[in-house]
Design a protein around this motif. Structure first.
Motif, PDB file in Angstrom:
ATOM      1  N   ARG A  72       0.773  -1.248   0.056  1.00 33.11           N
ATOM      2  CA  ARG A  72       0.143   0.192   0.075  1.00 33.11           C
ATOM      3  C   ARG A  72       0.862   1.203   0.153  1.00 33.11           C
ATOM      4  N   ASP A  73       2.083   1.107   0.759  1.00 34.39           N
ATOM      5  CA  ASP A  73       2.825   2.492   0.781  1.00 34.39           C
ATOM      6  C   ASP A  73       4.365   1.972   0.656  1.00 34.39           C
ATOM      7  N   VAL A  74       4.853   2.142  -0.499  1.00 35.23           N
ATOM      8  CA  VAL A  74       6.144   1.887  -0.792  1.00 35.23           C
ATOM      9  C   VAL A  74       7.269   2.577   0.111  1.00 35.23           C
ATOM     10  N   ALA A  75       6.983   4.057   0.190  1.00 41.56           N
ATOM     11  CA  ALA A  75       7.922   5.006   0.907  1.00 41.56           C
ATOM     12  C   ALA A  75       7.866   4.481   2.337  1.00 41.56           C
ATOM     13  N   GLY A  76       6.710   4.159   2.919  1.00 42.28           N
ATOM     14  CA  GLY A  76       6.541   3.656   4.222  1.00 42.28           C
ATOM     15  C   GLY A  76       7.533   2.577   4.577  1.00 42.28           C
ATOM     16  N   GLU A  77       7.054   1.475   3.837  1.00 41.78           N
ATOM     17  CA  GLU A  77       7.818   0.106   3.749  1.00 41.78           C
ATOM     18  C   GLU A  77       9.137   0.181   3.660  1.00 41.78           C
ATOM     19  N   GLU A  78       9.614   0.974   2.665  1.00 43.86           N
ATOM     20  CA  GLU A  78      11.232   1.185   2.548  1.00 43.86           C
ATOM     21  C   GLU A  78      11.854   1.715   3.640  1.00 43.86           C
ATOM     22  N   GLU A  79      11.371   2.487   4.334  1.00 45.87           N
ATOM     23  CA  GLU A  79      11.659   3.356   5.598  1.00 45.87           C
ATOM     24  C   GLU A  79      11.783   2.326   6.910  1.00 45.87           C
ATOM     25  N   ARG A  80      10.484   1.546   6.911  1.00 45.50           N
ATOM     26  CA  ARG A  80      10.606   0.670   7.899  1.00 45.50           C
ATOM     27  C   ARG A  80      11.571  -0.509   7.989  1.00 45.50           C
ATOM     28  N   LEU A  81      11.821  -0.899   6.722  1.00 39.89           N
ATOM     29  CA  LEU A  81      12.696  -2.069   6.197  1.00 39.89           C
ATOM     30  C   LEU A  81      14.143  -1.574   6.337  1.00 39.89           C
ATOM     31  N   ARG A  82      14.527  -0.102   6.017  1.00 38.26           N
ATOM     32  CA  ARG A  82      15.821   0.462   6.104  1.00 38.26           C
ATOM     33  C   ARG A  82      16.200   0.560   7.705  1.00 38.26           C
ATOM     34  N   GLN A  83      15.397   0.999   8.379  1.00 40.95           N
ATOM     35  CA  GLN A  83      15.572   0.765   9.804  1.00 40.95           C
ATOM     36  C   GLN A  83      15.910  -0.717  10.442  1.00 40.95           C
ATOM     37  N   ALA A  84      15.249  -1.597   9.870  1.00 36.45           N
ATOM     38  CA  ALA A  84      15.181  -2.753  10.140  1.00 36.45           C
ATOM     39  C   ALA A  84      16.620  -3.547   9.792  1.00 36.45           C
ATOM     40  N   GLY A  85      17.487  -2.522   9.260  1.00 31.62           N
ATOM     41  CA  GLY A  85      18.682  -3.202   8.636  1.00 31.62           C
ATOM     42  C   GLY A  85      18.708  -3.846   7.052  1.00 31.62           C
ATOM     43  N   VAL A  86      17.519  -3.632   6.252  1.00 33.97           N
ATOM     44  CA  VAL A  86      17.587  -4.346   5.093  1.00 33.97           C
ATOM     45  C   VAL A  86      18.192  -3.278   4.077  1.00 33.97           C
ATOM     46  N   THR A  87      18.799  -4.325   3.186  1.00 35.30           N
ATOM     47  CA  THR A  87      19.550  -3.445   2.038  1.00 35.30           C
ATOM     48  C   THR A  87      18.698  -2.595   1.125  1.00 35.30           C
ATOM     49  N   VAL A  88      18.812  -1.771   0.945  1.00 35.95           N
ATOM     50  CA  VAL A  88      17.943  -1.015  -0.123  1.00 35.95           C
ATOM     51  C   VAL A  88      18.554  -0.808  -1.365  1.00 35.95           C
TER      52      VAL A  88
END
Length: 128
Positions: A72-88
């Motif tokens: 639903r929200d790419v930017a929100g998921e990207e930020e959440r995942l970045r905070q979790a240490g996921v490689t963007v």
């Protein structure tokens, strides 16, 4: 051919690490588990499909394979995942074809394309 069921199958380098990533970091729900209790194969719900993690592969990610996940929200998921240490791999942006996409990587380097369909995109309109 009549396809009764289907799923994407990934053979991770580290099954436990990948299972944790897909279950805990991405938050995918488990459909079923099978095999030995200490190294179970896991099938996750993936929208209208399934993703199976099982076995083992030393080769790492296949460059021509990507998972496409509509959110639903790419930017929100990207930020959440970045905070979790996921490689963007690539930050969210509007593509020429009208979808908003961000690319991330799983622990083995498989590309996961996060996709948001804007309200005015043809995919949202009834073609009838």
């Amino acid at each position: 051919m009549e396809v009764l069921s289907s799923r994407v199958l990934l053979r991770p380098n580290d099954l436990v690490r990948s299972r944790r990533f897909y279950a805990e970091t991405l938050g995918l729900a488990v459909y079923r588990e099978f095999g030995p209790a200490d190294q179970p194969g896991t099938v996750f719900f993936l929208g209208q499909g399934f993703l199976e993690l099982s076995g083992h592969c030393e080769d790492g990610a296949s460059p021509g394979v990507s998972l496409w996940l509509q959110v639903r929200d790419v930017a929100g998921e990207e930020e959440r995942l970045r905070q979790a240490g996921v490689t963007v791999l690539r930050e969210a942006r509007l593509e020429p074809w009208g979808l908003v996409e961000s690319w991330i990587a799983d622990p083995d380097g498989h590309r996961i394309v996060l996709v948001q369909v804007p309200p005015d995109h043809p995919l949202r309109r009834d073609p009838r």
